[in-house]
Design an enzyme around this catalytic site. Structure first.
Site, PDB file in Angstrom:
ATOM      1  N   GLY A 154      -0.735  -1.300   6.977  1.00  0.00           N
ATOM      2  CA  GLY A 154      -0.826  -2.483   7.749  1.00  0.00           C
ATOM      3  C   GLY A 154      -2.376  -3.153   7.559  1.00  0.00           C
ATOM      4  N   THR A 205       0.828  -1.173  -0.002  1.00  0.00           N
ATOM      5  CA  THR A 205      -0.219  -0.101  -0.056  1.00  0.00           C
ATOM      6  C   THR A 205       0.897   1.367  -0.053  1.00  0.00           C
ATOM      7  OG1 THR A 205      -1.774  -0.957   1.165  1.00  0.00           O
ATOM      8  CG2 THR A 205      -1.324   1.348   1.526  1.00  0.00           C
ATOM      9  N   VAL A 231     -13.680  -3.321   3.188  1.00  0.00           N
ATOM     10  CA  VAL A 231     -13.230  -1.982   3.225  1.00  0.00           C
ATOM     11  C   VAL A 231     -12.262  -2.061   4.183  1.00  0.00           C
ATOM     12  CG1 VAL A 231     -13.629   0.654   3.295  1.00  0.00           C
ATOM     13  CG2 VAL A 231     -15.381  -0.864   2.337  1.00  0.00           C
ATOM     14  N   GLY A 232     -10.862  -1.382   3.949  1.00  0.00           N
ATOM     15  CA  GLY A 232     -10.202  -1.259   5.008  1.00  0.00           C
ATOM     16  C   GLY A 232     -10.034  -0.059   5.520  1.00  0.00           C
TER      17      GLY A 232
HETATM   18  N1  ASP Z   1      -4.261  -0.902   5.203  1.00  0.00           N
HETATM   19  C1  ASP Z   1      -4.259  -1.440   3.949  1.00  0.00           C
HETATM   20  C2  ASP Z   1      -5.826  -2.069   3.981  1.00  0.00           C
HETATM   21  O1  ASP Z   1      -5.980  -2.923   5.009  1.00  0.00           O
HETATM   22  C3  ASP Z   1      -3.307  -2.470   3.646  1.00  0.00           C
HETATM   23  C4  ASP Z   1      -2.015  -2.184   3.583  1.00  0.00           C
HETATM   24  O2  ASP Z   1      -1.600  -1.178   4.199  1.00  0.00           O
HETATM   25  O3  ASP Z   1      -1.058  -3.063   3.410  1.00  0.00           O
HETATM   26  O4  ASP Z   1      -6.461  -2.090   2.962  1.00  0.00           O
END
Ligand code: ASP
Length: 283
Positions: A217, A167, A195-196
Protein backbone atom coordinates in the site's frame (compact mmCIF):
# COMPACT_ATOMS: atom_id res chain seq x y z
CA UNK A 1 -1.44 -27.69 11.97
CA UNK A 2 -0.24 -26.85 8.48
CA UNK A 3 2.90 -25.61 6.80
CA UNK A 4 1.97 -22.47 4.90
CA UNK A 5 3.40 -20.17 2.21
CA UNK A 6 1.15 -17.15 1.60
CA UNK A 7 1.92 -14.59 -1.14
CA UNK A 8 0.39 -11.31 -2.30
CA UNK A 9 0.70 -9.33 -5.54
CA UNK A 10 -0.01 -5.87 -4.11
CA UNK A 11 -3.07 -3.97 -3.07
CA UNK A 12 -4.66 -3.28 -6.43
CA UNK A 13 -5.30 -0.54 -8.89
CA UNK A 14 -8.86 0.33 -9.89
CA UNK A 15 -7.83 0.59 -13.54
CA UNK A 16 -6.31 -2.80 -14.17
CA UNK A 17 -7.17 -6.40 -13.40
CA UNK A 18 -4.98 -8.09 -10.79
CA UNK A 19 -1.96 -10.08 -11.94
CA UNK A 20 -2.65 -13.80 -12.04
CA UNK A 21 -1.36 -15.21 -8.74
CA UNK A 22 -2.04 -18.79 -9.68
CA UNK A 23 0.64 -21.32 -8.70
CA UNK A 24 3.22 -18.85 -7.37
CA UNK A 25 3.17 -20.27 -3.84
CA UNK A 26 3.22 -23.85 -5.13
CA UNK A 27 6.16 -23.15 -7.44
CA UNK A 28 8.06 -21.27 -4.73
CA UNK A 29 7.53 -23.96 -2.10
CA UNK A 30 10.56 -25.29 -0.20
CA UNK A 31 10.94 -26.98 3.20
CA UNK A 32 13.08 -24.02 4.33
CA UNK A 33 10.76 -21.03 5.03
CA UNK A 34 13.32 -18.39 3.98
CA UNK A 35 13.98 -20.17 0.68
CA UNK A 36 10.21 -20.50 0.17
CA UNK A 37 9.50 -16.78 0.55
CA UNK A 38 12.53 -15.76 -1.52
CA UNK A 39 11.59 -18.23 -4.29
CA UNK A 40 8.04 -16.86 -4.42
CA UNK A 41 9.32 -13.28 -4.61
CA UNK A 42 11.82 -14.16 -7.36
CA UNK A 43 8.97 -15.67 -9.44
CA UNK A 44 7.04 -12.40 -9.07
CA UNK A 45 10.12 -10.16 -9.61
CA UNK A 46 10.72 -12.01 -12.89
CA UNK A 47 7.08 -11.55 -13.99
CA UNK A 48 6.70 -8.13 -15.71
CA UNK A 49 3.09 -7.86 -14.47
CA UNK A 50 4.32 -7.01 -10.98
CA UNK A 51 5.87 -3.78 -9.76
CA UNK A 52 9.03 -5.47 -8.47
CA UNK A 53 12.24 -6.46 -10.28
CA UNK A 54 11.40 -6.65 -14.01
CA UNK A 55 8.42 -4.35 -14.55
CA UNK A 56 9.20 -1.95 -11.70
CA UNK A 57 7.79 1.54 -12.06
CA UNK A 58 10.02 4.28 -13.50
CA UNK A 59 10.63 7.31 -11.28
CA UNK A 60 10.21 10.97 -12.20
CA UNK A 61 13.90 11.24 -13.21
CA UNK A 62 13.62 8.19 -15.54
CA UNK A 63 15.44 5.76 -13.23
CA UNK A 64 14.26 2.55 -11.58
CA UNK A 65 15.26 2.27 -7.92
CA UNK A 66 13.95 -0.79 -6.09
CA UNK A 67 13.53 -1.75 -2.42
CA UNK A 68 13.44 -5.31 -1.05
CA UNK A 69 13.73 -7.04 2.33
CA UNK A 70 13.88 -10.47 3.93
CA UNK A 71 13.56 -11.49 7.56
CA UNK A 72 13.55 -14.50 9.86
CA UNK A 73 13.25 -14.23 13.66
CA UNK A 74 16.14 -12.06 14.85
CA UNK A 75 17.58 -11.60 11.34
CA UNK A 76 16.93 -8.92 8.72
CA UNK A 77 18.39 -7.77 5.42
CA UNK A 78 17.25 -5.10 2.98
CA UNK A 79 18.33 -3.09 -0.03
CA UNK A 80 17.18 0.49 -0.56
CA UNK A 81 17.01 2.22 -3.93
CA UNK A 82 18.98 -0.51 -5.69
CA UNK A 83 19.37 -0.15 -9.47
CA UNK A 84 20.20 -2.39 -12.43
CA UNK A 85 19.81 -5.80 -10.77
CA UNK A 86 17.38 -8.57 -11.69
CA UNK A 87 16.40 -9.80 -8.23
CA UNK A 88 16.61 -7.26 -5.40
CA UNK A 89 15.22 -9.85 -2.94
CA UNK A 90 18.28 -12.08 -3.45
CA UNK A 91 20.56 -9.11 -2.78
CA UNK A 92 18.54 -8.44 0.42
CA UNK A 93 19.12 -12.06 1.45
CA UNK A 94 22.83 -11.58 0.70
CA UNK A 95 22.86 -8.48 2.94
CA UNK A 96 21.35 -10.56 5.76
CA UNK A 97 23.61 -13.58 5.30
CA UNK A 98 26.90 -12.12 4.08
CA UNK A 99 27.32 -8.76 5.85
CA UNK A 100 27.27 -7.56 9.46
CA UNK A 101 24.63 -4.97 8.41
CA UNK A 102 20.85 -4.99 8.05
CA UNK A 103 20.35 -2.38 5.29
CA UNK A 104 22.40 -1.28 2.29
CA UNK A 105 21.37 1.72 0.19
CA UNK A 106 22.07 3.24 -3.23
CA UNK A 107 25.49 2.85 -4.81
CA UNK A 108 26.78 0.84 -1.83
CA UNK A 109 23.99 -1.70 -2.38
CA UNK A 110 24.78 -1.89 -6.11
CA UNK A 111 28.54 -2.35 -5.48
CA UNK A 112 27.77 -5.08 -2.95
CA UNK A 113 25.39 -6.80 -5.39
CA UNK A 114 28.11 -6.85 -8.08
CA UNK A 115 30.62 -8.33 -5.60
CA UNK A 116 28.05 -11.06 -4.86
CA UNK A 117 27.80 -11.83 -8.59
CA UNK A 118 24.56 -9.99 -9.50
CA UNK A 119 25.13 -8.96 -13.12
CA UNK A 120 23.97 -5.58 -14.52
CA UNK A 121 20.33 -5.95 -15.61
CA UNK A 122 17.85 -3.34 -16.82
CA UNK A 123 14.38 -4.01 -15.30
CA UNK A 124 12.56 -1.63 -17.70
CA UNK A 125 9.79 -3.18 -19.81
CA UNK A 126 7.75 -1.84 -22.76
CA UNK A 127 4.82 -1.35 -20.35
CA UNK A 128 6.84 0.63 -17.78
CA UNK A 129 8.42 2.75 -20.56
CA UNK A 130 4.96 3.45 -22.02
CA UNK A 131 3.62 4.46 -18.57
CA UNK A 132 6.64 6.73 -18.05
CA UNK A 133 6.19 8.39 -21.46
CA UNK A 134 2.56 9.17 -20.60
CA UNK A 135 3.71 10.57 -17.29
CA UNK A 136 6.28 12.98 -18.71
CA UNK A 137 4.08 14.37 -21.49
CA UNK A 138 3.32 17.97 -20.59
CA UNK A 139 6.20 18.26 -18.15
CA UNK A 140 8.31 21.35 -18.77
CA UNK A 141 12.13 21.30 -18.70
CA UNK A 142 12.49 23.98 -16.04
CA UNK A 143 10.12 22.41 -13.50
CA UNK A 144 11.59 21.40 -10.14
CA UNK A 145 11.24 17.79 -8.93
CA UNK A 146 8.50 18.98 -6.59
CA UNK A 147 6.54 20.73 -9.37
CA UNK A 148 6.83 17.60 -11.54
CA UNK A 149 5.58 15.50 -8.64
CA UNK A 150 2.52 17.74 -8.27
CA UNK A 151 1.80 17.50 -12.04
CA UNK A 152 2.09 13.68 -12.00
CA UNK A 153 -0.09 13.43 -8.94
CA UNK A 154 -2.81 15.42 -10.74
CA UNK A 155 -2.68 12.99 -13.69
CA UNK A 156 -2.95 10.02 -11.34
CA UNK A 157 -5.77 11.54 -9.29
CA UNK A 158 -7.73 12.31 -12.45
CA UNK A 159 -7.30 8.69 -13.60
CA UNK A 160 -5.31 9.69 -16.73
CA UNK A 161 -2.35 7.60 -15.73
CA UNK A 162 -2.36 4.43 -13.74
CA UNK A 163 -0.74 4.22 -10.34
CA UNK A 164 1.13 0.94 -9.98
CA UNK A 165 0.24 -1.15 -6.93
CA UNK A 166 1.67 -4.53 -7.78
CA UNK A 167 4.30 -4.78 -5.06
CA UNK A 168 4.95 -8.36 -3.98
CA UNK A 169 5.25 -10.06 -0.60
CA UNK A 170 5.34 -13.50 1.02
CA UNK A 171 5.21 -14.99 4.53
CA UNK A 172 5.81 -18.60 5.55
CA UNK A 173 5.44 -20.89 8.56
CA UNK A 174 7.13 -24.19 7.83
CA UNK A 175 7.78 -26.81 10.52
CA UNK A 176 7.28 -24.12 13.19
CA UNK A 177 9.75 -21.66 11.62
CA UNK A 178 8.84 -18.27 10.13
CA UNK A 179 10.15 -16.11 7.28
CA UNK A 180 8.99 -13.03 5.38
CA UNK A 181 10.08 -11.26 2.18
CA UNK A 182 8.90 -8.25 0.19
CA UNK A 183 9.99 -6.40 -2.97
CA UNK A 184 8.83 -3.28 -4.81
CA UNK A 185 9.59 -0.76 -7.52
CA UNK A 186 7.82 1.71 -5.21
CA UNK A 187 4.72 3.84 -5.53
CA UNK A 188 4.14 6.41 -8.28
CA UNK A 189 4.90 9.26 -8.77
CA UNK A 190 8.20 9.10 -6.95
CA UNK A 191 11.18 11.38 -6.69
CA UNK A 192 14.62 9.83 -7.00
CA UNK A 193 15.70 8.63 -3.56
CA UNK A 194 12.18 8.16 -2.19
CA UNK A 195 12.03 5.21 0.21
CA UNK A 196 8.77 3.56 1.25
CA UNK A 197 7.91 1.00 3.92
CA UNK A 198 9.35 -2.11 2.25
CA UNK A 199 13.02 -2.02 3.34
CA UNK A 200 12.34 -0.67 6.86
CA UNK A 201 12.15 -3.28 9.63
CA UNK A 202 8.76 -3.17 11.38
CA UNK A 203 7.18 -0.94 8.69
CA UNK A 204 6.55 -3.09 5.59
CA UNK A 205 7.88 -6.35 7.07
CA UNK A 206 8.35 -8.01 10.44
CA UNK A 207 9.22 -11.54 11.44
CA UNK A 208 9.66 -12.89 14.97
CA UNK A 209 9.17 -16.06 17.02
CA UNK A 210 5.39 -15.55 17.03
CA UNK A 211 4.84 -14.93 13.32
CA UNK A 212 5.56 -13.08 10.10
CA UNK A 213 3.80 -10.02 8.67
CA UNK A 214 4.19 -8.21 5.33
CA UNK A 215 2.37 -5.09 4.09
CA UNK A 216 1.50 -3.40 0.80
CA UNK A 217 0.00 0.00 0.00
CA UNK A 218 1.05 3.61 0.40
CA UNK A 219 4.50 3.23 1.92
CA UNK A 220 4.61 6.62 3.61
CA UNK A 221 1.50 5.84 5.70
CA UNK A 222 2.51 2.25 6.40
CA UNK A 223 5.93 3.43 7.63
CA UNK A 224 4.43 6.16 9.84
CA UNK A 225 2.29 3.54 11.63
CA UNK A 226 5.14 0.98 11.80
CA UNK A 227 2.33 -1.27 10.62
CA UNK A 228 3.91 -4.73 10.54
CA UNK A 229 5.48 -4.53 13.99
CA UNK A 230 2.25 -3.04 15.35
CA UNK A 231 0.34 -6.07 14.02
CA UNK A 232 3.00 -8.52 15.19
CA UNK A 233 2.93 -7.10 18.73
CA UNK A 234 -0.81 -7.84 18.94
CA UNK A 235 -0.55 -11.50 17.88
CA UNK A 236 -2.33 -13.69 20.45
CA UNK A 237 -4.47 -10.86 21.88
CA UNK A 238 -7.36 -11.56 19.43
CA UNK A 239 -7.89 -13.58 16.25
CA UNK A 240 -5.25 -12.70 13.63
CA UNK A 241 -7.85 -11.66 11.04
CA UNK A 242 -9.42 -9.24 13.58
CA UNK A 243 -6.01 -7.65 14.23
CA UNK A 244 -5.52 -7.11 10.49
CA UNK A 245 -9.04 -5.71 10.01
CA UNK A 246 -8.63 -3.28 12.90
CA UNK A 247 -5.20 -2.06 11.81
CA UNK A 248 -6.19 -1.64 8.14
CA UNK A 249 -9.30 0.19 9.41
CA UNK A 250 -7.05 3.05 10.60
CA UNK A 251 -5.99 3.73 6.99
CA UNK A 252 -9.41 4.98 5.89
CA UNK A 253 -9.26 5.67 2.12
CA UNK A 254 -5.47 5.18 1.96
CA UNK A 255 -4.70 1.87 0.27
CA UNK A 256 -3.23 -0.77 2.57
CA UNK A 257 -3.11 -4.56 2.72
CA UNK A 258 -1.41 -7.16 4.91
CA UNK A 259 -0.68 -10.88 4.89
CA UNK A 260 0.36 -12.67 8.10
CA UNK A 261 1.00 -16.04 9.70
CA UNK A 262 1.17 -16.79 13.43
CA UNK A 263 1.86 -20.05 15.31
CA UNK A 264 -1.64 -21.38 14.53
CA UNK A 265 -3.34 -18.93 12.17
CA UNK A 266 -2.92 -17.24 8.83
CA UNK A 267 -4.80 -14.20 7.54
CA UNK A 268 -4.88 -11.56 4.82
CA UNK A 269 -6.87 -8.35 4.61
CA UNK A 270 -6.84 -5.19 2.49
CA UNK A 271 -9.01 -2.14 1.85
CA UNK A 272 -8.59 -2.51 -1.96
CA UNK A 273 -8.39 -5.52 -4.26
CA UNK A 274 -5.33 -7.63 -3.44
CA UNK A 275 -4.26 -10.81 -5.23
CA UNK A 276 -3.15 -13.60 -2.90
CA UNK A 277 -1.94 -17.14 -3.41
CA UNK A 278 -1.45 -19.84 -0.81
CA UNK A 279 0.26 -23.21 -0.64
CA UNK A 280 -0.36 -25.36 2.41
CA UNK A 281 0.80 -28.79 3.43
CA UNK A 282 -0.55 -30.86 6.36
CA UNK A 283 2.06 -31.88 8.93
N1 ASP B 1 4.41 -0.18 -0.24
C1 ASP B 1 5.04 0.10 -1.51
C2 ASP B 1 5.79 1.42 -1.41
O1 ASP B 1 5.21 2.37 -0.95
C3 ASP B 1 4.08 0.15 -2.65
C4 ASP B 1 2.99 -0.88 -2.68
O2 ASP B 1 2.89 -1.73 -1.80
O3 ASP B 1 2.18 -0.85 -3.63
O4 ASP B 1 6.90 1.50 -1.86
Amino acid sequence: MENILLCHGGVGSKNRSLPDMNGIAKNGWNQDPLTSVVNAIVIMEDDPNFNAGTGSVIRIDGSIQMDAAVSTPGRFGSVIGIEMVKNPVIVARDVMEKTPHVMLAGSGAIDFARRCGHKPYDPKTPRSIEAYKKMIEGIKENMTENEKYIEFKKLIDSGLIEEPHDTVGAVARINGKFAAAVSTGGASPMMRGRVGDVPVPGAGIYCGDQGAVVATGIGEDIAKRVLCYRIYSKIGSMPLKTILEKEIGYFGETLAGVIAVSRNEMAYFSNGSMGTDLYAEKI
